[in-house]
Design a protein around this motif. Structure first.
Motif, PDB file in Angstrom:
ATOM      1  N   PHE A 119       8.865 -23.479   1.817  1.00  0.00           N
ATOM      2  CA  PHE A 119       7.635 -23.778   2.563  1.00  0.00           C
ATOM      3  C   PHE A 119       6.901 -25.003   2.034  1.00  0.00           C
ATOM      4  CE2 PHE A 119       6.039 -20.348  -0.394  1.00  0.00           C
ATOM      5  CZ  PHE A 119       5.114 -21.091  -1.106  1.00  0.00           C
ATOM      6  N   ASN A 169       3.444 -26.320   3.401  1.00  0.00           N
ATOM      7  CA  ASN A 169       3.032 -25.701   4.665  1.00  0.00           C
ATOM      8  C   ASN A 169       2.251 -24.430   4.348  1.00  0.00           C
ATOM      9  OD1 ASN A 169       4.168 -27.552   6.443  1.00  0.00           O
ATOM     10  ND2 ASN A 169       6.145 -26.513   6.460  1.00  0.00           N
ATOM     11  N   HIS A 170       0.951 -24.474   4.513  1.00  0.00           N
ATOM     12  CA  HIS A 170       0.092 -23.343   4.189  1.00  0.00           C
ATOM     13  C   HIS A 170      -0.771 -22.979   5.382  1.00  0.00           C
ATOM     14  CE1 HIS A 170       0.216 -24.993  -0.215  1.00  0.00           C
ATOM     15  NE2 HIS A 170       1.284 -24.266   0.072  1.00  0.00           N
ATOM     16  N   THR A 206       6.544 -21.170   5.993  1.00  0.00           N
ATOM     17  CA  THR A 206       5.107 -21.326   5.728  1.00  0.00           C
ATOM     18  C   THR A 206       4.655 -20.255   4.747  1.00  0.00           C
ATOM     19  OG1 THR A 206       4.795 -22.107   8.012  1.00  0.00           O
ATOM     20  CG2 THR A 206       2.821 -21.457   6.798  1.00  0.00           C
TER      21      THR A 206
END
Length: 518
Positions: A126, A129-130, A20
């Motif tokens: 990632f 995905n934040h 992430t």
């Protein structure tokens, strides 16, 4: 005493954190240095962070990436709850720390941030995905959310990953502002992607409330109006307002502590058994508790609440100025540094059982606890030797020395008399690692586990109650509030609130408790 390994609340056991990109807005601030980065360090140390993680600090300050990392390293030395710092762990974390200079109010800086996220070395891991962390002043919460939306960084259809938003308290200043903020956030992030953080919910003994209540058949059958006389919830602080005068004089104890921390403890201790340990089941029951509290009238508020300010005195060996003489506080301020509120829940389980919630600054001890006080047993059998038998009580200590304490009555050896006896359980006597609250909450947010975060309707229901209290107070024509001495447990009016109903506040923790842990 043998204690089995506990199972945590929620669904974090055995779930792997996905790679992430975490963006911390307000990365040069106190919260980032004191809480957030130390939490990430301990997650790294305990093997919870996967390869492919990236942590980006977003702030206006002019500094290089190396300066940013060095500042965070120093913060670990100052604020980590484990020392010394493991250099190998820090080295592994440091390589994934980045700095992005930007203005929170400038939409173009968010576009640049989006491009930066696409070009980081970990970007292929990632992907989308934040996790966006709003560690900013509250007035920037809607600004950041709207600018994330303009830059295409919001949660939307077609995004292959998960985009989530962590929002710090205070979540609004009253019910209208909380509703407005909810509406703004919901335009760019659905409710399931919003994590309103209250660090009290990350404390181990708060999480334990559900397991203690619903995992023990000897207590849950007693958990209602038939056996419980009243409940006390205390969040006592020894600190004064310090340098927070500008904020505190607008908020006061009711907005700063009552609306969030105390209401969280209130709902967890009073809720009905949830259908499961899934987030929505638990949060549904918490909201039901708040909805079952009737909005108090002004007359009820004035009869069932106490507010006060600390006056001059000595606290911890130092001289304390009265609240009205603190920096950035109005000399005519009616803002409370202490609040006590009596609430009742209008449902079958709790009808007629008062809940007393209190919190204050500059008090004699720093502790948080819930005290369940049971009905007094009949004295018929012992009328010849005493007028009253002590009430049984159960104390759940949240901090600083987490534990559970039970008071019961027993016979004095060789005499026909009754004495009080106590059974004490201390969490830290167990050989377990105790994560800090932010460590646990960040881990949950990374995997999307929302049990320990506050839902929008819960926030609004809490504000409904606190707003009624504030409105009633405004109707009072007062020149000043009652004063209490620093180093006391609050004003005499709070003692009288219970005394008039034949009750009294439980004693604060004794000094012997710390010795018991040595």
């Amino acid at each position: 005493m043998t204690v089995r390994q506990p199972t945590p609340v929620g669904q974090t056991v055995g779930i792997k954190v996905p790679p992430t990109a975490v963006v911390i807005f307000g990365a040069s601030g106190d919260l980032t240095h004191r809480k957030i980065i130390p939490a990430f360090y301990h997650l790294q140390k305990n093997g919870h962070l996967p390869d492919g993680m990236a942590i980006i600090g977003f702030a206006r300050r002019e500094q290089s990436e190396q300066q940013f990392r060095e500042g965070l390293r120093q913060s670990l030395e100052d604020f980590s709850h484990t020392q010394p710092i493991d250099q190998s762990v820090w080295t592994a974390l440091e390589s994934h720390l980045y700095y992005h200079k930007g203005d929170l109010s400038n939409p173009e800086d968010y576009v640049a941030l989006a491009e930066r996220l696409r070009t980081l070395p970990e970007a292929s891991a990632f992907r989308e995905n934040h996790l966006f962390y709003l560690a900013t002043a509250p007035n920037f919460f809607p600004v950041v959310a709207e600018n994330l939306g303009k830059a295409g960084l919001h949660a939307r259809e077609g995004v292959t990953g998960c985009r989530r938003l962590i929002v710090e308290k205070p979540f609004g200043t009253d019910l209208p502002s909380a509703r407005s903020l909810n509406e703004t956030l919901h335009k760019v992030f659905p409710e399931r992607c919003i994590f309103r953080i209250d660090h009290y919910l990350g404390k181990e003994n708060v999480q334990n409330l559900l397991y203690f209540r619903f995992g023990n058949s000897i207590f849950e059958p007693l958990w209602d109006r038939r056996y419980i006389d009243h409940v006390q919830i205390t969040v006592a602080e020894t600190q004064t307002i310090g340098s927070r005068g500008g904020y505190y004089d607008m908020a006061g104890a009711s907005r700063d502590m009552l609306q969030n921390h105390l209401m969280q403890l209130f709902t967890l201790i009073a809720m009905e058994p949830p259908a499961s340990l899934e987030a929505e089941s638990i949060r549904d029951e918490k909201v039901k508790v708040l909805r079952s509290v009737p909005t108090p009238t002004s007359e009820e508020v004035l009869r069932n609440s106490v507010r006060a300010q600390y006056g001059p005195g000595i606290l911890g060996g130092r001289t304390v100025r009265p609240y009205r003489e603190e920096d950035r506080v109005s000399r005519r301020s009616l803002t409370e540094t202490y609040v006590c509120l009596r609430l009742e829940i209008d449902n079958w389980r709790w009808s007629g059982v008062p809940f007393y919630l209190r919190t204050g600054k500059a008090l004699s001890q720093q502790y948080t606890e819930i005290c369940i006080v049971f009905h007094r047993p009949p004295c018929v059998l012992f009328a010849h030797s005493l007028k009253h038998i002590a009430r049984n009580w159960l104390k759940i200590r949240i901090q600083p020395i987490e534990g559970i304490h039970l008071l019961f009555n027993t016979k004095v050896p060789a005499q026909p008399l009754i004495q009080e006896a106590r059974m004490n359980f201390y969490y830290r006597r167990q050989d377990h690692y105790f994560p800090e609250a932010y460590e646990r909450l960040l881990l949950d947010a990374l995997i999307g586990e929302s049990t320990l975060f506050t839902r929008s309707d819960e926030v609004e229901q809490a504000w409904r109650i606190v707003d009624a209290v504030q409105e009633a107070w405004k109707e009072e024509e007062l020149d000043r509030l009652p004063l209490y001495a620093p180093g006391s447990m609050g004003p005499v009016e709070a003692e009288e609130l219970l005394r008039r109903e034949g009750r009294r506040w439980g004693d604060p923790p004794c000094e012997e408790e710390e010795q018991l842990l040595e």
